[in-house]
Each structure stands twice: as structure tokens, then as C-alpha cells.
Design an enzyme around this catalytic site. Sequence first.
Site: not given
Ligand SMILES: O=c1[nH]c(=O)c2ncn([C@@H]3O[C@H](COP(=O)(O)OP(=O)(O)OP(=O)(O)O)[C@@H](O)[C@H]3O)c2[nH]1
Ligand SMILES: [Mg+2]
Length: 184
Positions: A7, A65
Site C-alpha cells: 500500500t 481497497d
Molecule cells: O477517511 C477515510 N477513512 C478510511 O478509513 C478510509 N479508507 C479509505 N478511505 C478513502 O478511500 C480511499 C481508498 O482508496 P485506496 O483504497 O485505493 O487507498 P489509497 O490509494 O489511499 O492507498 P493504496 O492502498 O491504494 O495504496 C482513500 O484514499 C481514502 O480517501 C478512507 N478515508
Molecule cells: Mg489506491
Amino acid sequence: MKIFFITSNPGKVKEASSLLKPLGIEVEQLKFPYPEIQADSLEEVVEFGIRWLKDKVSKPFFIEDSGLFIEALEGFPGVYSAYVYRTIGLDGILKLMEGIENRRAYFKSVIGYYDGKVHIFVGKVYGKISHEKKGTQGFGYDPIFVPDGYDKTFAEMTTEEKNAISHRGKALKEFHRWLKENLK
Ligand SMILES: O=c1[nH]c(=O)c2ncn([C@@H]3O[C@H](COP(=O)(O)OP(=O)(O)OP(=O)(O)O)[C@@H](O)[C@H]3O)c2[nH]1
Ligand SMILES: [Mg+2]
């Protein structure tokens, strides 16, 4: 036992480590970028990510995700939460929600663990979109999400408090239960 969490999001690593470390599982972050397809479900995004990563990462790993699904916006931002957060952000969401009574929303987390096979763990938490940003903890949309049964946002909670009820906490607990049963 050590497992790799692929991540880019340190907030996710902090939550995963805080929940799994006391259970004897050390989470090591691997910042190995992988494509996140524009699919209709988080599950599809995770399954594609694992298929893409599995021949490139030698050790067992997991990815996650997650997204925020707002009822009055037909589930938006959902799968596109990361992109929407980076573009219009919290103020943009609050602007879209101006004058909207129905504040119901839920966060969903899908964890995919690969140990030669794909194992999927899902968690959801229901709540409401606040009318203003509150709190400085957590990450992403936490300052505008008030989980059901609470009168404060995720960003006004400690990691432990959030993990106890959050979508990610629920998915991680499912994941841990599976690890305990399958890695005797
Ligand atoms: O306020 C929040 N509390 C949380 O608990 C939470 N979980 C997800 N999110 C949002 O949804 C997107 C997921 O996108 P996502 O799963 O692709 O994550 P990411 O791109 O940040 O990291 P990666 O794991 O992909 O590298 C993230 O950017 C956040 O904006 C959250 N927001
Ligand atoms: Mg992401």
C-alpha cells in the site's frame, strides 16, 4: 509472523499494525505500486491487483481497497474515493452534500491476501456525513464521517477506537481469524 501489506497509504498501515501486532503478526509495508482498475466493485479492484502482483512479489502479501459510499449520491465516490479525495476533497464532498438531508453513508474495506490462493475479507461500517470537518486523526474522509452510535467523526477518534468499529478493523479481524485457523 511477518506479512507484507502492499500500500502507499501510511494511515492504513498504522491501523493494520495496531490491530495485528498485539496478535503476534508484524505488518511490513511494501510500497510497490500496482494498477487499480476502474471497476464497479472494490472486490474486482483487489482481485485484479492481486493477479497483477502475485508473480512480482515472492512472499505472501495483502492489499486493501476501500471507499466511502454516500447514499444520496448513489454510492459516489465509492471505488473512486481515492481519486475524488485527491481532486475535490472533503470540501468538494461537503459542497455536493449541501442542503441534502439524507446523510447516510458507509465505508467499505476489501482485503485480499495472497499465499498462492486469493483470500478476500470484507468489512463495512455505516454512519453519516457530517456538515463540517471535525478532528485531526486518521486520514482521508475521516473528518466528515460519523459512525452510527457515535457523536464524533472518525478523525476525532484514536486508532484503537476507530479500529474497534471501522470497516478496515472488521476486515482485518476477519483476516486475523482466517490466519489463526489456517496457519497453525
Ligand atoms: O477517511 C477515510 N477513512 C478510511 O478509513 C478510509 N479508507 C479509505 N478511505 C478513502 O478511500 C480511499 C481508498 O482508496 P485506496 O483504497 O485505493 O487507498 P489509497 O490509494 O489511499 O492507498 P493504496 O492502498 O491504494 O495504496 C482513500 O484514499 C481514502 O480517501 C478512507 N478515508
Ligand atoms: Mg489506491
